[in-house]
Scaffold this motif. Structure first.
Motif, PDB file in Angstrom:
ATOM      1  N   UNK A 188       0.854  -1.192   0.000  1.00  0.00           N
ATOM      2  CA  UNK A 188       0.000   0.000   0.000  1.00  0.00           C
ATOM      3  C   UNK A 188       0.885   1.235   0.000  1.00  0.00           C
ATOM      4  N   UNK A 189       1.129   1.794  -1.170  1.00  0.00           N
ATOM      5  CA  UNK A 189       2.007   2.950  -1.327  1.00  0.00           C
ATOM      6  C   UNK A 189       1.332   3.981  -2.224  1.00  0.00           C
ATOM      7  N   UNK A 190       1.677   5.257  -2.090  1.00  0.00           N
ATOM      8  CA  UNK A 190       0.999   6.296  -2.878  1.00  0.00           C
ATOM      9  C   UNK A 190       1.450   6.298  -4.333  1.00  0.00           C
ATOM     10  N   UNK A 191       0.492   6.112  -5.210  1.00  0.00           N
ATOM     11  CA  UNK A 191       0.733   6.250  -6.639  1.00  0.00           C
ATOM     12  C   UNK A 191       0.084   7.527  -7.172  1.00  0.00           C
ATOM     13  N   UNK A 192      -0.641   8.234  -6.315  1.00  0.00           N
ATOM     14  CA  UNK A 192      -1.326   9.470  -6.676  1.00  0.00           C
ATOM     15  C   UNK A 192      -1.345  10.366  -5.443  1.00  0.00           C
ATOM     16  N   UNK A 193      -1.911  11.575  -5.590  1.00  0.00           N
ATOM     17  CA  UNK A 193      -2.030  12.481  -4.462  1.00  0.00           C
ATOM     18  C   UNK A 193      -0.725  13.178  -4.127  1.00  0.00           C
ATOM     19  N   UNK A 194      -0.690  13.953  -3.021  1.00  0.00           N
ATOM     20  CA  UNK A 194       0.496  14.728  -2.666  1.00  0.00           C
ATOM     21  C   UNK A 194       1.767  13.903  -2.510  1.00  0.00           C
ATOM     22  N   UNK A 195       1.636  12.654  -2.048  1.00  0.00           N
ATOM     23  CA  UNK A 195       2.814  11.801  -1.862  1.00  0.00           C
ATOM     24  C   UNK A 195       3.133  10.959  -3.089  1.00  0.00           C
TER      25      UNK A 195
ATOM     26  N   UNK B 108      -0.333  -4.525  -5.557  1.00  0.00           N
ATOM     27  CA  UNK B 108      -0.122  -3.080  -5.465  1.00  0.00           C
ATOM     28  C   UNK B 108      -1.443  -2.344  -5.257  1.00  0.00           C
ATOM     29  N   UNK B 109      -1.527  -1.614  -4.145  1.00  0.00           N
ATOM     30  CA  UNK B 109      -2.694  -0.799  -3.809  1.00  0.00           C
ATOM     31  C   UNK B 109      -2.257   0.658  -3.761  1.00  0.00           C
ATOM     32  N   UNK B 110      -2.976   1.532  -4.449  1.00  0.00           N
ATOM     33  CA  UNK B 110      -2.651   2.957  -4.437  1.00  0.00           C
ATOM     34  C   UNK B 110      -3.061   3.566  -3.102  1.00  0.00           C
ATOM     35  N   UNK B 111      -2.084   3.901  -2.270  1.00  0.00           N
ATOM     36  CA  UNK B 111      -2.346   4.484  -0.964  1.00  0.00           C
ATOM     37  C   UNK B 111      -2.448   5.989  -0.982  1.00  0.00           C
TER      38      UNK B 111
ATOM     39  N   UNK C  84      -0.372 -10.473   4.369  1.00  0.00           N
ATOM     40  CA  UNK C  84       0.108  -9.370   5.204  1.00  0.00           C
ATOM     41  C   UNK C  84       0.076  -8.099   4.369  1.00  0.00           C
ATOM     42  N   UNK C  85       0.217  -6.951   5.034  1.00  0.00           N
ATOM     43  CA  UNK C  85       0.251  -5.649   4.380  1.00  0.00           C
ATOM     44  C   UNK C  85       1.519  -4.916   4.787  1.00  0.00           C
ATOM     45  N   UNK C  86       2.113  -4.237   3.830  1.00  0.00           N
ATOM     46  CA  UNK C  86       3.266  -3.372   4.089  1.00  0.00           C
ATOM     47  C   UNK C  86       3.031  -2.083   3.330  1.00  0.00           C
ATOM     48  N   UNK C  87       3.334  -0.956   3.953  1.00  0.00           N
ATOM     49  CA  UNK C  87       3.179   0.260   3.185  1.00  0.00           C
ATOM     50  C   UNK C  87       3.558   1.520   3.914  1.00  0.00           C
ATOM     51  N   UNK C  88       3.617   2.599   3.136  1.00  0.00           N
ATOM     52  CA  UNK C  88       3.696   3.936   3.706  1.00  0.00           C
ATOM     53  C   UNK C  88       2.685   4.800   2.970  1.00  0.00           C
ATOM     54  N   UNK C  89       2.088   5.715   3.718  1.00  0.00           N
ATOM     55  CA  UNK C  89       1.046   6.598   3.223  1.00  0.00           C
ATOM     56  C   UNK C  89       0.788   7.585   4.345  1.00  0.00           C
ATOM     57  N   UNK C  90      -0.138   8.500   4.181  1.00  0.00           N
ATOM     58  CA  UNK C  90      -0.431   9.434   5.249  1.00  0.00           C
ATOM     59  C   UNK C  90      -1.100   8.708   6.417  1.00  0.00           C
ATOM     60  N   UNK C  91      -1.030   9.322   7.585  1.00  0.00           N
ATOM     61  CA  UNK C  91      -1.539   8.655   8.782  1.00  0.00           C
ATOM     62  C   UNK C  91      -3.051   8.541   8.806  1.00  0.00           C
TER      63      UNK C  91
ATOM     64  N   UNK D 149      -5.220  -9.109  10.127  1.00  0.00           N
ATOM     65  CA  UNK D 149      -4.171  -9.261   9.117  1.00  0.00           C
ATOM     66  C   UNK D 149      -2.933  -8.474   9.549  1.00  0.00           C
ATOM     67  N   UNK D 150      -1.760  -9.081   9.570  1.00  0.00           N
ATOM     68  CA  UNK D 150      -0.551  -8.342   9.928  1.00  0.00           C
ATOM     69  C   UNK D 150      -0.340  -7.141   8.998  1.00  0.00           C
ATOM     70  N   UNK D 151      -0.001  -5.995   9.576  1.00  0.00           N
ATOM     71  CA  UNK D 151       0.102  -4.738   8.838  1.00  0.00           C
ATOM     72  C   UNK D 151       1.324  -3.980   9.346  1.00  0.00           C
ATOM     73  N   UNK D 152       2.324  -3.811   8.474  1.00  0.00           N
ATOM     74  CA  UNK D 152       3.559  -3.108   8.820  1.00  0.00           C
ATOM     75  C   UNK D 152       3.539  -1.734   8.161  1.00  0.00           C
ATOM     76  N   UNK D 153       3.474  -0.685   8.988  1.00  0.00           N
ATOM     77  CA  UNK D 153       3.454   0.704   8.530  1.00  0.00           C
ATOM     78  C   UNK D 153       4.847   1.270   8.741  1.00  0.00           C
ATOM     79  N   UNK D 154       5.485   1.759   7.682  1.00  0.00           N
ATOM     80  CA  UNK D 154       6.932   1.967   7.742  1.00  0.00           C
ATOM     81  C   UNK D 154       7.431   3.397   7.967  1.00  0.00           C
ATOM     82  N   UNK D 155       6.666   4.494   7.689  1.00  0.00           N
ATOM     83  CA  UNK D 155       7.240   5.834   7.815  1.00  0.00           C
ATOM     84  C   UNK D 155       7.107   6.391   9.229  1.00  0.00           C
TER      85      UNK D 155
END
Length: 375
Positions: free
Chosen positions: A28-35, A68-71, A93-100, A114-120
């Protein structure tokens, strides 16, 4: 070199049965938006990490695939797509960075399941079972840099400028206390809607000028942050204000056409200018797989790389379920790998130098001037 990773879109992942012997991670990472400007680097990092898993020992013989999910979309939209994936068992599982705000929406629909790792960097506070944050909270990220900058530049008047969502609000709450600890004052606080800084730049710059602030903590992100820095330069405020960001990385610096004032700083877990063996080796592996013209692996991307490897490491010893049980079992016992990743990443304060960063504190290298500010 061929990339040994299957990258699947969410619709296909939900409707088409996965091949046997595959571990699927929702990315789950930003493919659109401010990030969105950071998305290519994050995708590269995930592909590199999954390729390394698949060309190594794999995960108990299973290959690791990515969905790939657009976050970068609205929180409810991202959470709905993630919920649809987890409801049918399409990801392990989920891994990603996006806004809070996106992060909290996802946590609501997957926490405890579901295990979810938020990285930023994150806003702090309690987490639901199964949710792991690898980045620092505001106090950890900013206490040392605010103290170091206040002392080094003899700062007395801080402004707080950020987007209006969960993470910047938490940053401002902590910053008021951290600034006061240094005997300085917060003379201006302003928040603008995420993605809406362009319409408010003139007012922001006027308020900064009239506040007589000598420093500003920026909790804007992505394109909003780049737009602010470019506008501050055009207005001549860039040389008058020491600027500190907890979200600025190399892609954002390039988007604002760099900085040559010596007054723009970033506090992040890594920078591409780090020259220790681990960072040099990561850069070499990235270039070998994706070519020398690939986007730089900024701090956000490196966090995603670590997150993918963390999931693979836990899955290799059948410990992913331990994350979901962290409300009953201390994380340090059920998943000690999490602490190892957090410790390895550390924190660094760097000054923008044209289109790159010079680390000034926090890195275990010969270039460090004051390695003690995060103790």
């Amino acid at each position: 070199m061929e990339i040994e990773v299957a990258l699947t879109d969410p619709l296909e992942a939900r409707l088409v049965p996965r091949p046997a012997g595959r571990l699927r991670v929702g990315l789950v990472i930003p493919q659109s938006g401010p990030l969105g400007l950071t998305g290519p680097s994050a995708l590269d990092a995930a592909l590199l990490a999954a390729h390394e898993v698949n060309t190594g020992d794999r995960v108990r013989g299973r290959a690791l695939d990515l969905v790939l999910v657009d976050g970068g979309r609205r929180p409810a939209e991202v959470a709905a797509e993630v919920a649809a994936l987890t409801a049918v068992g399409a990801v392990d599982a989920l891994v990603g960075f996006h806004t809070s705000d996106v992060h909290r929406a996802i946590e609501t629909v997957v926490g405890g399941r579901t295990p979810y790792v938020f990285t930023p960097p994150h806003e702090g506070g309690r987490r639901r079972a199964g949710v792991v944050c690898l980045g620092p909270d505001p106090a950890r990220q900013l206490r040392g840099p605010i103290a170091w900058l206040t002392r080094t530049h003899l700062l007395r008047r801080w402004a707080l400028v950020g987007s209006d969502y969960i993470w910047p609000r938490s940053v401002h709450r902590h910053a008021r206390r951290l600034v006061a600890e240094q005997g300085a004052a917060v003379v201006l606080e302003a928040r603008v809607p995420l993605g809406g800084v362009d319409e408010r730049l003139d007012r922001l710059l006027d308020d900064l000028a009239t506040s007589r602030a000598d420093a500003v903590l920026l909790s804007l992100v992505g394109r909003d942050l780049a737009a602010f820095n470019a506008a501050a330069r055009a207005a001549g405020l860039d040389r008058r204000l020491v600027r500190l960001s907890g979200a600025l990385e190399e892609n954002g610096l390039m988007a604002s056409d760099g900085d040559r004032t010596g007054t723009l700083y970033a506090a992040m877990s890594s920078f591409t200018s780090l020259t220790d063996d681990a960072h040099l080796d990561l850069a070499a592996r990235h270039a070998a797989l994706l070519g020398p013209q690939a986007p730089v692996l900024d701090s956000y991307a490196e966090g995603v790389h670590d997150g993918i490897h963390l999931v693979a490491s836990l899955a290799s010893r059948d410990a992913l379920d331990a994350l979901v049980a962290t409300d009953r079992t201390p994380l340090s016992r059920s998943a000690p790998e999490v602490g190892a990743v957090r410790s390895r990443r550390g924190m660094h304060l760097a000054r923008a130098e044209a289109f790159g960063f010079e680390v000034v504190a926090g890195a275990p290298t010969g270039r460090t001037r004051d390695p003690s500010i995060w103790k």
